[in-house]
Design a protein around this motif. Structure first.
Motif, PDB file in Angstrom:
ATOM      1  N   GLY A  89       0.821  -1.204   0.000  1.00  0.00           N
ATOM      2  CA  GLY A  89       0.000   0.000   0.000  1.00  0.00           C
ATOM      3  C   GLY A  89       0.855   1.253   0.000  1.00  0.00           C
ATOM      4  N   VAL A  90       1.959   1.220   0.749  1.00  0.00           N
ATOM      5  CA  VAL A  90       2.892   2.352   0.774  1.00  0.00           C
ATOM      6  C   VAL A  90       3.464   2.590  -0.619  1.00  0.00           C
ATOM      7  N   ALA A  91       3.985   1.532  -1.224  1.00  0.00           N
ATOM      8  CA  ALA A  91       4.592   1.658  -2.548  1.00  0.00           C
ATOM      9  C   ALA A  91       3.576   2.133  -3.581  1.00  0.00           C
ATOM     10  N   THR A  92       2.364   1.591  -3.507  1.00  0.00           N
ATOM     11  CA  THR A  92       1.304   1.987  -4.437  1.00  0.00           C
ATOM     12  C   THR A  92       0.976   3.464  -4.290  1.00  0.00           C
ATOM     13  N   ASP A 193       1.978   0.683 -12.340  1.00  0.00           N
ATOM     14  CA  ASP A 193       1.308  -0.598 -12.101  1.00  0.00           C
ATOM     15  C   ASP A 193       2.220  -1.762 -12.470  1.00  0.00           C
ATOM     16  N   ALA A 194       2.940  -1.627 -13.573  1.00  0.00           N
ATOM     17  CA  ALA A 194       3.858  -2.684 -14.011  1.00  0.00           C
ATOM     18  C   ALA A 194       4.983  -2.862 -12.998  1.00  0.00           C
ATOM     19  N   ALA A 195       5.495  -1.752 -12.473  1.00  0.00           N
ATOM     20  CA  ALA A 195       6.576  -1.824 -11.485  1.00  0.00           C
ATOM     21  C   ALA A 195       6.120  -2.544 -10.224  1.00  0.00           C
ATOM     22  N   LEU A 196       4.873  -2.362  -9.847  1.00  0.00           N
ATOM     23  CA  LEU A 196       4.360  -2.970  -8.612  1.00  0.00           C
ATOM     24  C   LEU A 196       4.072  -4.459  -8.761  1.00  0.00           C
ATOM     25  N   ARG A 197       3.981  -4.921  -9.997  1.00  0.00           N
ATOM     26  CA  ARG A 197       3.753  -6.362 -10.187  1.00  0.00           C
ATOM     27  C   ARG A 197       4.947  -7.184  -9.744  1.00  0.00           C
TER      28      ARG A 197
END
Length: 202
Positions: A89-92, A193-197
């Motif tokens: 959640g922080v990273a997002t 979004d791609a980075a968070l995958r």
């Protein structure tokens, strides 16, 4: 008997200092530290250079005030993000905040803390170092938050909090550079979004 005249204690400033500082922040954000000349700053702030120096000090002092305003305003998403209940959640929230802040139609694109003084002449070295510290502070805040996430079991025990913090800040600053180059918000959000995958899961 003639009434004695009293002189006023001081002349009123004659301008809204808060509004002038907001305009200075936007001008630095748009032009960078060295690209922002004092005459241009004063004009953008709607005041004379004399008033600018009297109210805010020299150009470096004004930039420091503008950076504080940027940190507490447009860049405040970082402080809010670390309060998210999970590391993901922080990273997002950090990456969403970076996308949102660097692509606002009513503001300069990019990030004041990234592009404000990447390269400077000798006279601008203190401002360059100030922004290095500013970026490092963001990294340290995330590192500490991810260390807590490991301790709480929210991140795998073998996670590297420092590496994750560097990953998130690198992506966020890359988003800022791309935004300053004209990449649209939708594409940058897809990138986030791609980075968070690749985020580590328990």
């Amino acid at each position: 008997m003639e009434k004695k005249r009293t002189s006023p204690v001081g002349r009123p400033r004659g301008f809204d200092a808060d509004e002038a500082l907001e305009r200075a922040m936007l001008f630095f954000w748009r032009h960078g530290y060295e690209g922002a000349g004092t005459a241009g700053l004063a004009k953008a702030m709607g005041i004379s250079t004399t008033s600018m120096y009297a109210a805010f000090g020299n150009k470096e002092q004004l930039f420091r005030r503008a950076l504080e305003r940027y940190t507490e305003g447009p860049s405040a998403y970082l402080a809010r993000a670390v309060e998210e209940p999970t590391a993901l959640g922080v990273a997002t929230a950090v990456l969403a905040g970076a996308v949102r802040t660097t692509t606002r139609p009513s503001h300069p694109h990019g990030c004041l803390g990234v592009s404000g003084a990447l390269t400077t002449s000798h006279s601008g070295e203190e401002v360059r170092d100030l922004l290095v510290s500013w970026r490092d502070n963001g990294y340290c805040c995330l590192k500490q938050r991810f260390e807590r996430a490991v301790e709480e079991g929210d991140l795998p025990a073998d996670s590297d909090p420092g590496l994750l913090a560097r990953y998130v800040t690198t992506v966020a600053y890359g988003i800022a550079v791309q935004a300053a180059s004209g990449v649209c918000r939708e594409e940058l959000q897809e990138l986030a979004d791609a980075a968070l995958r690749a985020w580590p899961l328990r």
